[in-house]
Structure formats: structure tokens, C-alpha cells
Design a protein around this motif. Structure first.
Motif, PDB file in Angstrom:
ATOM      1  N   UNK A  35       9.114   5.614  12.419  1.00  0.00           N
ATOM      2  CA  UNK A  35       9.756   6.562  13.497  1.00  0.00           C
ATOM      3  C   UNK A  35       8.818   7.314  13.976  1.00  0.00           C
ATOM      4  N   UNK A  36       7.605   7.567  13.637  1.00  0.00           N
ATOM      5  CA  UNK A  36       6.621   7.993  14.125  1.00  0.00           C
ATOM      6  C   UNK A  36       5.763   7.534  15.234  1.00  0.00           C
ATOM      7  N   UNK A  37       5.777   5.924  15.059  1.00  0.00           N
ATOM      8  CA  UNK A  37       4.765   5.209  15.857  1.00  0.00           C
ATOM      9  C   UNK A  37       5.493   4.106  16.911  1.00  0.00           C
ATOM     10  N   UNK A  95       0.902  -1.177   0.096  1.00  0.00           N
ATOM     11  CA  UNK A  95       0.013   0.137   0.050  1.00  0.00           C
ATOM     12  C   UNK A  95       1.080   1.282  -0.088  1.00  0.00           C
ATOM     13  N   UNK A  96       1.861   1.362   0.869  1.00  0.00           N
ATOM     14  CA  UNK A  96       2.697   2.420   0.862  1.00  0.00           C
ATOM     15  C   UNK A  96       4.039   1.803   1.586  1.00  0.00           C
ATOM     16  N   UNK A  97       5.001   2.681   1.364  1.00  0.00           N
ATOM     17  CA  UNK A  97       6.164   2.482   2.275  1.00  0.00           C
ATOM     18  C   UNK A  97       6.365   2.851   3.606  1.00  0.00           C
ATOM     19  N   UNK A  98       6.711   2.325   4.499  1.00  0.00           N
ATOM     20  CA  UNK A  98       6.616   2.599   6.057  1.00  0.00           C
ATOM     21  C   UNK A  98       7.666   2.886   6.636  1.00  0.00           C
ATOM     22  N   UNK A  99       8.682   3.572   5.982  1.00  0.00           N
ATOM     23  CA  UNK A  99      10.093   4.107   6.539  1.00  0.00           C
ATOM     24  C   UNK A  99       9.682   5.135   7.713  1.00  0.00           C
TER      25      UNK A  99
END
Length: 419
Positions: free
Chosen positions: A145-147, A137-141
Motif C-alpha cells: 500500500x505504501x509503494x 525477510x518480512x511480510x509486505x502487506x
């Protein structure tokens, strides 16, 4: 839950790929299903993929985590749903099931493996004859760092950036948008082919002319989707407060409807209280389809402030009702919003706001965009033109079309593997 499918629909004779899937075993792996309390667009996508295989005659099993209110096993529209584990323990239970199936010689013929940050690395547990479809769906790089705290975030980034491309190097890979493919190329150094399998959308019926007249109200704005940190709905609320403070002509008419559920509801409620917007911002939570459509149809503008999306499913949902979207110019949203035609893309001053100054800059941009968009939509002709363009754009994305294309991808990959 999605609409029900009759058993007669499975393997329908007008589907050229139906006979090739009849009797095959298929496993769909997604860390949540539609009944999960945190379900969103990726869960709908996984369920529609499962439905597509089911309609093609396959025997489908859906493996997912289990929310506190959910049963461990359930059959929905002929699809066997097996739930177990939480956000992380879910992986171990899936591995155990795939290992036991292989030891018994009953590995699935088809596996849908969703990359929800970290996939389950199913190719390590399956025979080569199994057609595996990795869905991005999308890249989570950046989201890692956010979660998550730093050690866990860096582990997640390494698994996605280094290990995943190697484990899945020989499987069919699909993405939901061109933006996702570009992210994979740049952030993951992904060099192999990626096919686009776009999301669908639930399109309202426009058989009766009375259903398509303009019902929007001046100054009314909607935000749709799961209430999560990276959606930045708090910044939309702050932008609405700023618009009211600086534009007296909008003070009496400006309203914001937030439709959706998710983990940051309490934080959003606190922001509304802090800004004294109780009579301006309505946090509706979950709404049934008809009520949700009524809320959207009354809106003059839909706003999406996400840091990134794989696609903009909520954008298409609003567009189907003739409501244009104002969004940040970020991955996924720049695919689903046709700038100046079905909505507007605003400058994105920072990819992921992490400081108060960065958040303030984004609030300023959103507020300016809202004022400009509402002013443009005050013109009835412009409103009619954009509404018609939005509806036309949305009609190109249907779940039935997505399911048909999913079957074709699977059949072609099976032929390639077994040819």
C-alpha cells in the motif's frame, strides 16, 4: 562486495555437510544482487546463502535483475551471476530459464527462492526432487500500500496472502526472525513449520585493546541502511531538528550522519535544506567498510525508525562497534534490539504514518527518545556497560555461522525429499 573465498574453502573437510553438496546444482533467486544500485540487507543475505552452498561444494548460479551499469553475466568468487530484466520482467526471465532447464533434464537440485514481496513461485516449475528453500525477510502487506497504486497493491497483497502459501505449502520455509514468523502466522495465516535462519554481520577485529576504547562523541547520531521510504529517515532528520530547537544544551554538539544509498536521497536532501540543517546532517551516501566503521564508532547513538524490518542488520552492525540503537518497537527491530540492554525501543504510535499528524506524532516520539538516550549515555559507566553488552550481543551473529546453518538446512531437506 563481500570478501573473497578461495577455492580451497569450497567443500572444506571440516564441514560435515560439504561432501553431501559436492557436485550438486544450486540456483539462488533474488531480485537484486550486491552490485545493484538498490541493494540492501536482503541482497547480502542471498549472497551469503549462495556462498554457503558454494563452500559446501555445490555449483551455484545466482539469478537476479540487471541494473543499468551491470553486465548480463559475471562470475564472482566462483558463483555464476546471470542478470536480466527489471523489477517485474525479471520474473519472466527466471521462469523461462527454469522451464528450459527442466525440458533439458537439467533442473537444479537446490533452489533458494527469496520472497522480496512476491517470490517467483519456483515450485510450479521444478521437479519434486528439487529442494526449494523459501526465504521470508518480512511480510509486505502494508508495504504494498505504501509503494504501489491501489489495483497493483491489492494484487500484490493477494499473491502474498493467498497464492504464495498454497504454492509453497510443501517446501522448506525459513524466516530471519521470530517477528517475521509471527507476521506470517497473523497476516498470512501460515500454519506450517518455519525455521529461523538469522542474518549474520561483519564483526570488527578486537585483537588489539586500543581498538575497543570509546571513541564516541557527545550528541553524535548515525542512521545506517538503504535510503527507502519505509525506513522513515526523513522523520529522524525532523526529530533532530526538533531536539535542537527544544534542547539548547545539545544545539552545539548534535550531529546526524546518514550512511547509505537509495531512491529517496533527493527527498532527504530537500528535507535537510528545508530545515536549514546543512551543517548538522551529513548525507554520506555509500562508504567503504573502513570509513563506515569510523563514522559509526564516533557515534554515541544509532537510530532506526523503519516501519518494520525482517531483522535489524544495521542494529547488529552498530552493536558490533559498541554503539546502542534507539528504534521503534516494530517487527524485526524488537528482535535485534535488547530493550534497556543494547539499546531502547520507543513507543510506536502508528504502524505506517500516512498523514502529517501521524508523522508529527512519530517525530515527537523519536525526539523524546533521542534526548533521553543521549542523556543516559552521557554517564561514562552506563555508556561502557551498554557498549560492552552491544558488542557481546553482536558477536552471536556471524555470516560464517549463517552459511553453515544454511548448508545444514539444505542437506536435511535433500535427505527428506530423497529418503
Amino acid at each position: 562486495m563481500p570478501e573473497r573465498v578461495s577455492s580451497a574453502a569450497r567443500g572444506a573437510s571440516d564441514d560435515p555437510h560439504a561432501q553431501q553438496l559436492r557436485g550438486l546444482r544450486a540456483t539462488v533467486i533474488n531480485w537484486r544482487d550486491l552490485g545493484h544500485g538498490l541493494a540492501g540487507g536482503s541482497e547480502r543475505y542471498a549472497w551469503e546463502f549462495a556462498r554457503g552452498l558454494d563452500e559446501g561444494g555445490a555449483r551455484v548460479e545466482f539469478l537476479t535483475a540487471r541494473d543499468s551499469h551491470q553486465a548480463a553475466r559475471e562470475t564472482i568468487d566462483g558463483i555464476s551471476v546471470r542478470r536480466g530484466g527489471g523489477q517485474f520482467t525479471f520474473y519472466a526471465l527466471v521462469w523461462l530459464r527454469l522451464i528450459l532447464q527442466r525440458l533439458r533434464g537439467r533442473s537444479p537440485d537446490i533452489v533458494f527462492d527469496a520472497e522480496n514481496g512476491i517470490p517467483v513461485f519456483s515450485p510450479l516449475l521444478l521437479p519434486r526432487r528439487t529442494a526449494v528453500v523459501l526465504v521470508m525477510h518480512h511480510v509486505h502487506q502494508e508495504q504494498f500500500l505504501t509503494y504501489f497504486p491501489r489495483p497493483l497493491a491489492h494484487l500484490g497483497r493477494w499473491l502474498e496472502r493467498w497464492l504464495m502459501p498454497r504454492v509453497y505449502r510443501n517446501v522448506k520455509t525459513v524466516a530471519v526472525s521470530d517477528s517475521t514468523v509471527r507476521e506470517m502466522r497473523v497476516q498470512l495465516d501460515w500454519s506450517r513449520d518455519v525455521e529461523i535462519l538469522a542474518n549474520g554481520a561483519d564483526m570488527p577485529s578486537f585483537e588489539q585493546p586500543a581498538e575497543i576504547h570509546d571513541r564516541s562523541e557527545p550528541g553524535r547520531i548515525t542512521v545506517l541502511g538503504r535510503l527507502a521510504t519505509h525506513k522513515r529517515i526523513d522523520l529522524v532528520i525532523r526529530a533532530v531538528a526538533q531536539v535542537r530547537d527544544r534542547n539548547p544544551q545539545l544545539r552545539e554538539v548534535l550531529r546526524l550522519d546518514v550512511v547509505g544509498k537509495g531512491p529517496v536521497l533527493d527527498q532527504l536532501t530537500a528535507v535537510v535544506d528545508e530545515l536549514g540543517l546543512q551543517g548538522v546532517v551529513a548525507l554520506h551516501g555509500y562508504l567503504d567498510e573502513q570509513t563506515k566503521r569510523d563514522v559509526i564508532a564516533k557515534s554515541r547513538l544509532h537510530v532506526c525508525a523503519s516501519d518494520a524490518e525482517g531483522w535489524g542488520q544495521v542494529v547488529i552492525e552498530a552493536a558490533g562497534l559498541g554503539v546502542p540503537t534507539l528504534s521503534r518497537d516494530v517487527a524485526g527491530l524488537r528482535d535485534s534490539v535488547r530493550d534497556g540492554v543494547t539499546g531502547w525501543l520507543v513507543e510506536n504510535p502508528v504502524a505506517v504514518p500516512t498523514t502529517s499528524a501521524q508523522a508529527k506524532a512519530l517525530v515527537d516520539v523519536l525526539a523524546e527518545g533521542v534526548v533521553a538516550a543521549l542523556a543516559e549515555l552521557d554517564d561514562p559507566r552506563r555508556r561502557e556497560t551498554m557498549g560492552a553488552a552491544a558488542r557481546q550481543w553482536a558477536r552471536g551473529f556471524t555470516w560464517a555461522g549463517m552459511r553453515s546453518r544454511a548448508r545444514q538446512i539444505v542437506v536435511d531437506d535433500l535427505a527428506h525429499r530423497r529418503g
